[in-house]
Design a protein around this motif. Structure first.
Motif, PDB file in Angstrom:
ATOM      1  N   GLY A   6      11.888   3.616  -1.360  1.00  0.00           N
ATOM      2  CA  GLY A   6      13.338   3.516  -1.340  1.00  0.00           C
ATOM      3  C   GLY A   6      13.895   2.901  -0.074  1.00  0.00           C
ATOM      4  O   GLY A   6      15.049   2.476  -0.041  1.00  0.00           O
ATOM      5  N   PHE A   7      13.095   2.862   1.008  1.00  0.00           N
ATOM      6  CA  PHE A   7      13.538   2.257   2.263  1.00  0.00           C
ATOM      7  C   PHE A   7      12.901   0.894   2.485  1.00  0.00           C
ATOM      8  O   PHE A   7      12.994   0.326   3.573  1.00  0.00           O
ATOM      9  CB  PHE A   7      13.208   3.182   3.443  1.00  0.00           C
ATOM     10  CG  PHE A   7      13.985   4.469   3.409  1.00  0.00           C
ATOM     11  CD1 PHE A   7      15.284   4.513   3.877  1.00  0.00           C
ATOM     12  CD2 PHE A   7      13.423   5.623   2.900  1.00  0.00           C
ATOM     13  CE1 PHE A   7      16.018   5.691   3.851  1.00  0.00           C
ATOM     14  CE2 PHE A   7      14.137   6.811   2.863  1.00  0.00           C
ATOM     15  CZ  PHE A   7      15.442   6.842   3.337  1.00  0.00           C
ATOM     16  N   GLY A   8      12.224   0.366   1.434  1.00  0.00           N
ATOM     17  CA  GLY A   8      11.603  -0.944   1.539  1.00  0.00           C
ATOM     18  C   GLY A   8      10.275  -0.952   2.263  1.00  0.00           C
ATOM     19  O   GLY A   8       9.707  -2.012   2.523  1.00  0.00           O
ATOM     20  N   LEU A   9       9.738   0.237   2.586  1.00  0.00           N
ATOM     21  CA  LEU A   9       8.477   0.311   3.323  1.00  0.00           C
ATOM     22  C   LEU A   9       7.294   0.110   2.383  1.00  0.00           C
ATOM     23  O   LEU A   9       7.261   0.646   1.268  1.00  0.00           O
ATOM     24  CB  LEU A   9       8.344   1.667   4.021  1.00  0.00           C
ATOM     25  CG  LEU A   9       9.223   1.861   5.261  1.00  0.00           C
ATOM     26  CD1 LEU A   9       9.199   3.324   5.688  1.00  0.00           C
ATOM     27  CD2 LEU A   9       8.759   0.968   6.407  1.00  0.00           C
ATOM     28  N   ILE A  10       6.320  -0.632   2.868  1.00  0.00           N
ATOM     29  CA  ILE A  10       5.088  -0.885   2.121  1.00  0.00           C
ATOM     30  C   ILE A  10       4.027   0.110   2.576  1.00  0.00           C
ATOM     31  O   ILE A  10       3.888   0.386   3.766  1.00  0.00           O
ATOM     32  CB  ILE A  10       4.581  -2.326   2.373  1.00  0.00           C
ATOM     33  CG1 ILE A  10       5.661  -3.352   1.988  1.00  0.00           C
ATOM     34  CG2 ILE A  10       3.284  -2.589   1.627  1.00  0.00           C
ATOM     35  CD1 ILE A  10       6.001  -3.379   0.515  1.00  0.00           C
ATOM     36  N   GLY A  11       3.286   0.645   1.632  1.00  0.00           N
ATOM     37  CA  GLY A  11       2.214   1.579   1.972  1.00  0.00           C
ATOM     38  C   GLY A  11       0.939   1.234   1.242  1.00  0.00           C
ATOM     39  O   GLY A  11       0.916   0.375   0.354  1.00  0.00           O
ATOM     40  N   GLY A  12      -0.130   1.907   1.639  1.00  0.00           N
ATOM     41  CA  GLY A  12      -1.428   1.649   1.020  1.00  0.00           C
ATOM     42  C   GLY A  12      -2.084   2.922   0.551  1.00  0.00           C
ATOM     43  O   GLY A  12      -1.451   3.979   0.419  1.00  0.00           O
ATOM     44  N   SER A  13      -3.395   2.858   0.341  1.00  0.00           N
ATOM     45  CA  SER A  13      -4.127   3.984  -0.239  1.00  0.00           C
ATOM     46  C   SER A  13      -4.153   5.201   0.683  1.00  0.00           C
ATOM     47  O   SER A  13      -4.291   6.330   0.218  1.00  0.00           O
ATOM     48  CB  SER A  13      -5.558   3.554  -0.563  1.00  0.00           C
ATOM     49  OG  SER A  13      -6.200   3.067   0.600  1.00  0.00           O
ATOM     50  N   ALA A  14      -4.002   5.001   1.996  1.00  0.00           N
ATOM     51  CA  ALA A  14      -4.009   6.136   2.917  1.00  0.00           C
ATOM     52  C   ALA A  14      -2.866   7.098   2.626  1.00  0.00           C
ATOM     53  O   ALA A  14      -2.945   8.287   2.936  1.00  0.00           O
ATOM     54  CB  ALA A  14      -3.914   5.647   4.364  1.00  0.00           C
ATOM     55  N   ASN A  15      -1.788   6.583   2.013  1.00  0.00           N
ATOM     56  CA  ASN A  15      -0.624   7.416   1.705  1.00  0.00           C
ATOM     57  C   ASN A  15      -0.393   7.531   0.206  1.00  0.00           C
ATOM     58  O   ASN A  15       0.723   7.758  -0.255  1.00  0.00           O
ATOM     59  CB  ASN A  15       0.624   6.836   2.390  1.00  0.00           C
ATOM     60  CG  ASN A  15       1.823   7.774   2.310  1.00  0.00           C
ATOM     61  OD1 ASN A  15       1.686   8.985   2.426  1.00  0.00           O
ATOM     62  ND2 ASN A  15       2.999   7.218   2.097  1.00  0.00           N
TER      63      ASN A  15
END
Length: 425
Positions: free
Chosen positions: A289-298
């Motif tokens: 919702g804040f435009g942040l990209i994440g990966g498998s760690a999260n």
């Protein structure tokens, strides 16, 4: 909460909670800003009978000057004051929370609440120009990346560039890009993923990162990938800062995620349920919702705590508390606190001057440099020439900062927060 108060505090839990019970019971006047927020959120809040009963009257959001009375919340706080935290996790309040969640086809059970444990973790500790930075550890990303960015910015004479000059903004923006790229790859719940903390906050790692920063050109975000800290191994929120006469300092940030979390109040409790699931990476490479990209760690996983940006921070000078700060703001919390530290150390600003200074933000993706009003047109022109995609945004962050100086305490509530205040006793 009860554990921490017993371990560190001098007052009983019932004494601490008493003022909150009175405010919930007798009501607080709805401010102009809260009235506007309730109007914006009306459609969401009106969906749920338990929420509507608190924040709406005759199907209309409470107006400025109305009393916001929360009798169910007062009763919940009384139960906690009398019985401690177990009434929340394993008692009457917990039962009502679980019932509400299951009413909406949620999957949390009484056993989940009963088994929940608060974890006390060692803080992230860094150093910037001789000051010690003590800040929040994972599963918040805030502390690690504040220290990572400060380590990079320590290479530059920020103070000589001037506040919000094109040069100072350029170096901050480039450091932000590199840190947020690392955030997307490495940060998550340390109980489930190996977060390379010491590598990410290593000054030697920062030495390598700054070699990729041009002194006068913006690096396109699509050329930046998460770097490799391994060899160097040895989202609306509330913040308040407190200092007592003995110099004990507390920086506290807590959140429901969006303004009213999920918008659902657990019937009979007065407690709003959060929507913190948004802080997980639902799918690698997909923004939250804040435009942040994440990966498998999260990635989403049972019993896992989601990644956040919360960054309550205490800065020590000569090993004594000197600056206590923090902010709400989702993904912008980290950069807001970063700039508060830089304003204080590099530009010798007091809390009022720092909070009143325009802010910038870059989070790697999307590739845009967000700025508040107040950045000069000449500076914006220079930044565009360097290759930045400039976007003027609404206010970023709402700091609550205390500075401890030899002649006393200086506190200031961010003017971006109309309902914030500073008070001494």
């Amino acid at each position: 909460m009860e554990y921490a108060l017993k371990k560190w505090g001098t007052l009983s839990l019932s004494e601490i909670i008493k003022p909150s019970i009175e405010l919930a019971q007798k009501g607080i006047p709805v401010s102009s800003s809260l009235a506007k927020l309730l109007k914006v959120e009306q459609e969401n809040l009106a969906q749920w009978d338990s929420t509507k009963a608190i924040f709406l009257k005759n199907n209309i959001p409470l107006q400025e000057g109305d009393l916001l009375i929360q009798k169910d919340l007062a009763n919940s706080l009384k139960l906690i004051a009398e019985n401690g935290s177990q009434v929340f996790y394993n008692g009457e309040i917990g039962q009502k929370i679980v019932a509400e969640i299951q009413r909406h086809n949620g999957i949390i059970t009484a056993e989940d609440l009963r088994n929940y444990k608060v974890i006390e973790r060692a803080p992230i500790v860094g150093e910037y120009r001789g000051y010690k930075i003590i800040t929040m550890p994972p599963p918040s990303s805030g502390g690690i990346h504040i220290v990572e960015m400060l380590n990079m910015l320590e290479h530059y004479p920020m103070g000589s560039y001037g506040v919000n000059s094109a040069q100072s903004i350029h170096y901050m923006a480039e450091a932000m890009k590199l840190a947020y790229a690392d955030r997307s790859e490495y940060l998550g719940d340390p109980d489930f993923t190996n977060v390379p903390v010491s590598g990410l906050i290593s000054k030697k790692y920062a030495n390598e990162l700054v070699k990729t920063i041009s002194p006068n050109l913006a690096r396109p975000s699509n050329t930046i990938k998460p770097n490799n800290p391994i060899p160097y191994e040895s989202n609306q929120t509330t913040h308040y800062s407190t200092v007592d006469q003995y110099g004990n300092a507390v920086a506290v940030t807590y959140t429901l995620n969006f303004n009213f979390g999920s918008g659902i109040v657990a019937a009979g409790t007065g407690i709003l349920l959060n929507n913190e699931m948004d802080d997980f990476s639902s799918k690698p490479g997909v923004p939250n919702g804040f435009g942040l990209i994440g990966g498998s760690a999260n990635a989403i996983q049972g019993k896992k705590r989601p990644l956040s940006s919360m960054s309550p921070t205490i800065v020590l000078k000569n090993n004594q508390p000197w600056l206590i700060t923090g902010s709400p703001g989702g993904s912008r919390i980290i950069t807001t606190v970063l700039q508060t530290i830089i304003n204080s150390i590099d530009y010798n600003m007091n809390p009022a001057e720092s909070a009143s200074t325009s802010r910038i933000h870059h989070q790697w993706l999307p590739d845009e440099l967000d700025i508040e009003k107040g950045i000069s047109a000449d500076t914006i022109r220079l930044l565009k020439q360097q290759g930045y995609n400039i976007k003027q945004k609404a206010t970023m962050g709402r700091t609550q900062t205390i500075q401890i100086l030899p002649d006393g305490f200086y506190g200031y509530s961010d003017p971006r927060s109309p309902d914030g205040a500073t008070k001494g006793y």
